[in-house]
Write an enzyme that holds these catalytic residues in place. Structure first.
Site, PDB file in Angstrom:
ATOM      1  CE  LYS A 158       1.723  10.148  13.485  1.00 58.37           C
ATOM      2  NZ  LYS A 158       1.847   9.018  12.584  1.00 58.37           N
TER       3      LYS A 158
ATOM      4  CB  ALA B 181       2.853   7.727   0.819  1.00 54.24           C
TER       5      ALA B 181
ATOM      6  N   GLY C 118       0.845  -1.193   0.000  1.00 54.78           N
ATOM      7  CA  GLY C 118       0.000   0.000   0.000  1.00 54.78           C
ATOM      8  C   GLY C 118       0.876   1.238   0.000  1.00 54.78           C
TER       9      GLY C 118
ATOM     10  NE  ARG D  23      -3.566   1.271  -1.187  1.00 54.21           N
ATOM     11  CZ  ARG D  23      -3.991   0.040  -0.982  1.00 54.21           C
ATOM     12  NH1 ARG D  23      -3.789  -0.897  -1.887  1.00 54.21           N
ATOM     13  NH2 ARG D  23      -4.669  -0.258   0.096  1.00 54.21           N
TER      14      ARG D  23
ATOM     15  CG  ASN E  42      -1.129   6.463  13.092  1.00 52.92           C
ATOM     16  OD1 ASN E  42      -0.411   6.862  14.018  1.00 52.92           O
ATOM     17  ND2 ASN E  42      -1.860   7.276  12.368  1.00 52.92           N
TER      18      ASN E  42
HETATM   19  P1  NAP Z   1      -2.627   1.175   2.891  1.00 54.84           P
HETATM   20  O1  NAP Z   1      -2.253   2.105   1.789  1.00 54.84           O
HETATM   21  O2  NAP Z   1      -4.069   0.794   3.066  1.00 54.84           O
HETATM   22  O3  NAP Z   1      -1.770  -0.154   2.707  1.00 54.84           O
HETATM   23  C1  NAP Z   1      -1.932  -1.284   3.500  1.00 54.84           C
HETATM   24  C2  NAP Z   1      -1.544  -2.491   2.665  1.00 54.84           C
HETATM   25  O4  NAP Z   1      -1.518  -3.655   3.489  1.00 54.84           O
HETATM   26  C3  NAP Z   1      -2.533  -2.794   1.524  1.00 54.84           C
HETATM   27  O5  NAP Z   1      -1.797  -2.862   0.321  1.00 54.84           O
HETATM   28  C4  NAP Z   1      -3.095  -4.150   1.899  1.00 54.84           C
HETATM   29  O6  NAP Z   1      -3.333  -5.006   0.809  1.00 54.84           O
HETATM   30  C5  NAP Z   1      -1.969  -4.729   2.712  1.00 54.84           C
HETATM   31  N1  NAP Z   1      -2.371  -5.859   3.539  1.00 54.84           N
HETATM   32  C6  NAP Z   1      -3.264  -5.890   4.558  1.00 54.84           C
HETATM   33  N2  NAP Z   1      -3.336  -7.139   5.087  1.00 54.84           N
HETATM   34  C7  NAP Z   1      -2.462  -7.895   4.382  1.00 54.84           C
HETATM   35  C8  NAP Z   1      -2.084  -9.275   4.437  1.00 54.84           C
HETATM   36  N3  NAP Z   1      -2.614 -10.109   5.343  1.00 54.84           N
HETATM   37  N4  NAP Z   1      -1.167  -9.718   3.560  1.00 54.84           N
HETATM   38  C9  NAP Z   1      -0.622  -8.892   2.650  1.00 54.84           C
HETATM   39  N5  NAP Z   1      -0.931  -7.578   2.533  1.00 54.84           N
HETATM   40  C10 NAP Z   1      -1.849  -7.093   3.399  1.00 54.84           C
HETATM   41  O7  NAP Z   1      -2.138   1.724   4.296  1.00 54.84           O
HETATM   42  P2  NAP Z   1      -0.993   2.811   4.598  1.00 54.84           P
HETATM   43  O8  NAP Z   1      -1.534   4.174   4.340  1.00 54.84           O
HETATM   44  O9  NAP Z   1       0.282   2.409   3.959  1.00 54.84           O
HETATM   45  O10 NAP Z   1      -0.886   2.664   6.175  1.00 54.84           O
HETATM   46  C11 NAP Z   1      -0.165   1.623   6.826  1.00 54.84           C
HETATM   47  C12 NAP Z   1       0.018   2.065   8.291  1.00 54.84           C
HETATM   48  O11 NAP Z   1       0.882   3.210   8.303  1.00 54.84           O
HETATM   49  C13 NAP Z   1      -1.291   2.532   8.950  1.00 54.84           C
HETATM   50  O12 NAP Z   1      -1.316   2.165  10.297  1.00 54.84           O
HETATM   51  C14 NAP Z   1      -1.239   4.052   8.815  1.00 54.84           C
HETATM   52  O13 NAP Z   1      -1.983   4.736   9.812  1.00 54.84           O
HETATM   53  C15 NAP Z   1       0.259   4.299   8.976  1.00 54.84           C
HETATM   54  N6  NAP Z   1       0.713   5.566   8.377  1.00 54.84           N
HETATM   55  C16 NAP Z   1       0.408   5.872   7.084  1.00 54.84           C
HETATM   56  C17 NAP Z   1       0.869   7.067   6.519  1.00 54.84           C
HETATM   57  C18 NAP Z   1       0.559   7.452   5.098  1.00 54.84           C
HETATM   58  O14 NAP Z   1       0.893   8.569   4.693  1.00 54.84           O
HETATM   59  N7  NAP Z   1      -0.047   6.617   4.299  1.00 54.84           N
HETATM   60  C19 NAP Z   1       1.644   7.947   7.303  1.00 54.84           C
HETATM   61  C20 NAP Z   1       1.949   7.582   8.633  1.00 54.84           C
HETATM   62  C21 NAP Z   1       1.472   6.383   9.151  1.00 54.84           C
HETATM   63  P3  NAP Z   1      -4.445  -4.765  -0.334  1.00 54.84           P
HETATM   64  O15 NAP Z   1      -3.832  -3.766  -1.252  1.00 54.84           O
HETATM   65  O16 NAP Z   1      -4.554  -6.121  -0.931  1.00 54.84           O
HETATM   66  O17 NAP Z   1      -5.663  -4.285   0.386  1.00 54.84           O
END
Ligand code: NAP
Length: 303
Positions: free
Chosen positions: A182, A129, A9, A131, A103
């Site tokens: 946070k 970041a 992701g 998607r 988070n």
């Molecule tokens: P995201 O874009 O939704 O990505 C999560 C990924 O995990 C998805 O690709 C999902 O697959 C995959 N996934 C879930 N279960 C899985 C499994 N059993 N096996 C394989 N893949 C699996 O989430 P994100 O934004 O990167 O966030 C991740 C964490 O970082 C969260 O806790 C968020 O709060 C934290 N965070 C994010 C940001 C940011 O800017 N994005 C910043 C700081 C903190 P699918 O694609 O198949 O659904």
């Protein structure tokens, strides 16, 4: 040493692309055959930085693959972390290291408890970041990542690899303090932006509500043995509201897009901690009830 990265992701892609282009061996773990086929059809991960898009054909595999894992970056949402790790547990070598990017609080402890004999590092990141499409991620905001291990203050040697990959980071001997801080900032801002349907900056119109929440959150942090995380919390909340005035909070974006939120690991975790400590925090509790009602009305998961 290969970095296995679970979750392609937003953050998983951001880390995978930067490590791969620095020459570090990386393998992605995708959830099932359909996701693996979709990934292979896409030809790799695309990271978009400014007006530049680059594709990285990083090898990918399924959780059930047999090869052992020494180092795992867990880049899924907090609510997926425990199940994802349970599936991988048989592959995690004795002494394996996991870096948990989730988070909030609660998921890291649940993961660590399942994995005696493996080292779990916790991370707190201000990088941004999102998607844009499947396997295409936009690097939206430079930031910093703090890493730490509540069980062991010794930094691992591989932090050098992050340096080499241009991932801005710092070893934090008190990572729990950072995660609590946070979490408190998140609890004071994000739920209100959902309930008022507003940008962060619009919370300047609700100063009393923000101040009351900060007072209760500070009390909670003190009671949970995190006095440093309570230090000037209200001032920092006001600073964040101003600095990010034009942004929609992550929880606001989740709700607006009909996605599951991480409420259980943020406001839910705070309210559960208050209850555990017999601490009466009426405004925080009322905020949780209002947020749950809001999610229920929209048919979104309450956990
Ligand atoms: P995201 O874009 O939704 O990505 C999560 C990924 O995990 C998805 O690709 C999902 O697959 C995959 N996934 C879930 N279960 C899985 C499994 N059993 N096996 C394989 N893949 C699996 O989430 P994100 O934004 O990167 O966030 C991740 C964490 O970082 C969260 O806790 C968020 O709060 C934290 N965070 C994010 C940001 C940011 O800017 N994005 C910043 C700081 C903190 P699918 O694609 O198949 O659904």
């Amino acid at each position: 040493m290969t970095w296995h990265i679970l979750g392609a992701g937003s953050l998983g892609t951001l880390w995978a692309a930067r490590l791969a282009r620095a020459g570090v061996p990386v393998r992605l773990i995708l959830r099932n055959h359909e996701r693996l086929a979709a990934y292979q059809a896409a030809g790799g991960l695309t990271l978009i930085e400014g007006d530049q898009a680059s594709q990285y054909a990083i090898p990918a595999e399924l959780p059930q693959t047999k090869a052992p894992i020494q180092r795992l970056l867990l880049a899924c949402k907090a609510y997926d972390a425990e199940n994802a790790v349970a599936e991988l547990a048989p592959r995690l070598a004795e002494g394996a290291e996991l870096l948990l990017l989730q988070n909030g609080l609660g998921s890291q402890q649940a993961v660590a408890q399942r994995l005696p004999g493996r080292r779990c590092l916790f991370a707190s990141s201000t990088e941004g970041a999102f998607r844009q499409a499947d396997f295409q991620v936009v690097f939206a905001g430079n930031g910093h990542t703090w890493l730490g291990d509540p069980e062991n203050p010794q930094a691992p040697l591989w932090l050098e690899e992050l340096q080499h990959a241009g991932i801005a980071h710092q070893w934090s001997p008190d990572i729990l303090m950072r995660l609590w801080r946070k979490l408190a900032l998140n609890c004071a801002i994000n739920p209100l932006t959902v309930l008022y349907g507003c940008r962060n900056g619009d919370l300047r119109e609700h100063p009393a509500e923000v101040a009351t929440l900060c007072a209760e959150l500070s009390e909670l942090l003190q009671r949970c043995g995190q006095p440093a995380a309570a230090d000037n919390l209200h001032d920092e909340v006001l600073r964040v509201i101003v600095a990010t005035a034009a942004n929609y909070s992550s929880m606001h974006q989740d709700v607006a897009q009909g996605r599951r939120t991480e409420i259980t690991y943020l406001l839910g975790y705070a309210c559960a901690a208050a209850q555990r400590h017999d601490l009466h925090l009426p405004h925080l509790h009322h905020l949780q009830q209002r947020l749950l009602d809001h999610l229920r009305e929209r048919g979104l998961p309450l956990n």
